[in-house]
Design a protein around this motif. Sequence first.
Motif, PDB file in Angstrom:
ATOM      1  N   GLN A  18       0.852  -1.194   0.000  1.00  0.00           N
ATOM      2  CA  GLN A  18       0.000   0.000   0.000  1.00  0.00           C
ATOM      3  C   GLN A  18       0.887   1.243   0.000  1.00  0.00           C
ATOM      4  O   GLN A  18       0.576   2.227  -0.682  1.00  0.00           O
ATOM      5  N   TYR A  19       1.962   1.193   0.746  1.00  0.00           N
ATOM      6  CA  TYR A  19       2.908   2.311   0.802  1.00  0.00           C
ATOM      7  C   TYR A  19       3.432   2.630  -0.603  1.00  0.00           C
ATOM      8  O   TYR A  19       3.493   3.791  -1.005  1.00  0.00           O
ATOM      9  N   HIS A  20       3.786   1.592  -1.347  1.00  0.00           N
ATOM     10  CA  HIS A  20       4.294   1.783  -2.708  1.00  0.00           C
ATOM     11  C   HIS A  20       3.236   2.458  -3.590  1.00  0.00           C
ATOM     12  O   HIS A  20       3.560   3.373  -4.355  1.00  0.00           O
ATOM     13  N   LEU A  21       1.995   1.996  -3.479  1.00  0.00           N
ATOM     14  CA  LEU A  21       0.919   2.597  -4.271  1.00  0.00           C
ATOM     15  C   LEU A  21       0.761   4.082  -3.961  1.00  0.00           C
ATOM     16  O   LEU A  21       0.591   4.902  -4.866  1.00  0.00           O
ATOM     17  N   ILE A  22       0.826   4.411  -2.681  1.00  0.00           N
ATOM     18  CA  ILE A  22       0.643   5.804  -2.263  1.00  0.00           C
ATOM     19  C   ILE A  22       1.854   6.661  -2.632  1.00  0.00           C
ATOM     20  O   ILE A  22       1.723   7.719  -3.246  1.00  0.00           O
ATOM     21  N   LYS A  23       3.032   6.197  -2.267  1.00  0.00           N
ATOM     22  CA  LYS A  23       4.260   6.994  -2.415  1.00  0.00           C
ATOM     23  C   LYS A  23       4.727   7.104  -3.866  1.00  0.00           C
ATOM     24  O   LYS A  23       5.086   8.190  -4.321  1.00  0.00           O
ATOM     25  N   TYR A  24       4.726   5.991  -4.590  1.00  0.00           N
ATOM     26  CA  TYR A  24       5.341   5.992  -5.913  1.00  0.00           C
ATOM     27  C   TYR A  24       4.347   5.976  -7.075  1.00  0.00           C
ATOM     28  O   TYR A  24       4.689   6.372  -8.182  1.00  0.00           O
ATOM     29  N   CYS A  25       3.140   5.523  -6.820  1.00  0.00           N
ATOM     30  CA  CYS A  25       2.155   5.426  -7.906  1.00  0.00           C
ATOM     31  C   CYS A  25       1.073   6.483  -7.791  1.00  0.00           C
ATOM     32  O   CYS A  25       0.149   6.528  -8.603  1.00  0.00           O
ATOM     33  N   LYS A  26       1.156   7.314  -6.778  1.00  0.00           N
ATOM     34  CA  LYS A  26       0.247   8.448  -6.584  1.00  0.00           C
ATOM     35  C   LYS A  26      -1.213   8.040  -6.389  1.00  0.00           C
ATOM     36  O   LYS A  26      -2.121   8.764  -6.762  1.00  0.00           O
ATOM     37  N   SER A  28      -4.166   7.784  -3.892  1.00  0.00           N
ATOM     38  CA  SER A  28      -4.409   8.515  -2.643  1.00  0.00           C
ATOM     39  C   SER A  28      -4.695   7.552  -1.494  1.00  0.00           C
ATOM     40  O   SER A  28      -5.262   6.472  -1.690  1.00  0.00           O
ATOM     41  N   ALA A  29      -4.300   7.971  -0.312  1.00  0.00           N
ATOM     42  CA  ALA A  29      -4.569   7.173   0.887  1.00  0.00           C
ATOM     43  C   ALA A  29      -6.074   7.016   1.080  1.00  0.00           C
ATOM     44  O   ALA A  29      -6.543   5.979   1.562  1.00  0.00           O
ATOM     45  N   GLY A  30      -6.835   8.016   0.681  1.00  0.00           N
ATOM     46  CA  GLY A  30      -8.293   7.944   0.769  1.00  0.00           C
ATOM     47  C   GLY A  30      -8.860   6.828  -0.094  1.00  0.00           C
ATOM     48  O   GLY A  30      -9.775   6.114   0.314  1.00  0.00           O
ATOM     49  N   GLN A  31      -8.316   6.677  -1.295  1.00  0.00           N
ATOM     50  CA  GLN A  31      -8.772   5.601  -2.185  1.00  0.00           C
ATOM     51  C   GLN A  31      -8.423   4.236  -1.589  1.00  0.00           C
ATOM     52  O   GLN A  31      -9.231   3.316  -1.643  1.00  0.00           O
ATOM     53  N   ILE A  32      -7.250   4.117  -1.024  1.00  0.00           N
ATOM     54  CA  ILE A  32      -6.858   2.856  -0.367  1.00  0.00           C
ATOM     55  C   ILE A  32      -7.842   2.550   0.756  1.00  0.00           C
ATOM     56  O   ILE A  32      -8.302   1.415   0.909  1.00  0.00           O
ATOM     57  N   VAL A  41     -15.466   3.008  -5.560  1.00  0.00           N
ATOM     58  CA  VAL A  41     -14.338   3.692  -6.196  1.00  0.00           C
ATOM     59  C   VAL A  41     -14.662   3.807  -7.684  1.00  0.00           C
ATOM     60  O   VAL A  41     -15.436   3.014  -8.223  1.00  0.00           O
ATOM     61  N   SER A  42     -14.072   4.768  -8.322  1.00  0.00           N
ATOM     62  CA  SER A  42     -14.381   5.008  -9.735  1.00  0.00           C
ATOM     63  C   SER A  42     -13.716   3.976 -10.639  1.00  0.00           C
ATOM     64  O   SER A  42     -12.753   3.307 -10.248  1.00  0.00           O
ATOM     65  N   THR A  43     -14.232   3.884 -11.848  1.00  0.00           N
ATOM     66  CA  THR A  43     -13.607   2.999 -12.830  1.00  0.00           C
ATOM     67  C   THR A  43     -12.214   3.505 -13.193  1.00  0.00           C
ATOM     68  O   THR A  43     -11.347   2.714 -13.562  1.00  0.00           O
ATOM     69  N   HIS A  44     -11.994   4.793 -13.056  1.00  0.00           N
ATOM     70  CA  HIS A  44     -10.647   5.350 -13.272  1.00  0.00           C
ATOM     71  C   HIS A  44      -9.665   4.712 -12.292  1.00  0.00           C
ATOM     72  O   HIS A  44      -8.552   4.343 -12.675  1.00  0.00           O
ATOM     73  N   THR A  45     -10.070   4.595 -11.033  1.00  0.00           N
ATOM     74  CA  THR A  45      -9.205   3.986 -10.019  1.00  0.00           C
ATOM     75  C   THR A  45      -8.947   2.524 -10.343  1.00  0.00           C
ATOM     76  O   THR A  45      -7.801   2.057 -10.246  1.00  0.00           O
ATOM     77  N   ILE A  46      -9.975   1.796 -10.747  1.00  0.00           N
ATOM     78  CA  ILE A  46      -9.808   0.383 -11.116  1.00  0.00           C
ATOM     79  C   ILE A  46      -8.858   0.273 -12.302  1.00  0.00           C
ATOM     80  O   ILE A  46      -7.949  -0.569 -12.319  1.00  0.00           O
ATOM     81  N   ILE A  60      -8.689  -7.874  -9.174  1.00  0.00           N
ATOM     82  CA  ILE A  60      -8.810  -6.760  -8.230  1.00  0.00           C
ATOM     83  C   ILE A  60     -10.123  -6.795  -7.469  1.00  0.00           C
ATOM     84  O   ILE A  60     -10.164  -6.516  -6.276  1.00  0.00           O
ATOM     85  N   MET A  61     -11.194  -7.142  -8.157  1.00  0.00           N
ATOM     86  CA  MET A  61     -12.513  -7.054  -7.532  1.00  0.00           C
ATOM     87  C   MET A  61     -13.402  -8.203  -7.970  1.00  0.00           C
ATOM     88  O   MET A  61     -13.124  -8.861  -8.959  1.00  0.00           O
TER      89      MET A  61
END
Length: 78
Positions: A18-26, A28-32, A41-46, A60-61
């Motif tokens: 999760q840290y990698h997704l937030i820190k390096y892939c931008k 948001s912690a809110g989405q996590i 969550v939006s289809t953009h996030t998926i 993923i889902m």
Amino acid sequence: MIVYDRLWETMKKKNISQYHLIKYCKVSAGQIGRLKKNNFVSTHTIDMLCRILDCKVEEIMEYRVDIAEDSKKSEENK
């Protein structure tokens, strides 16, 4: 109900935190947080997660019938 249990399994298999997704892939912690709670969550996030993890949506889902909601609808139809 859409659940994201498969996301955490896929991340573990691909050794992405999760840290990698937030820190390096931008991501948001809110989405996590929303994903952890199986909230909308939006289809953009998926789409973004599929690209980052190089995987299919099914990794993923998944859709699960919400038994409580299904029972409620049955009662209303009587």
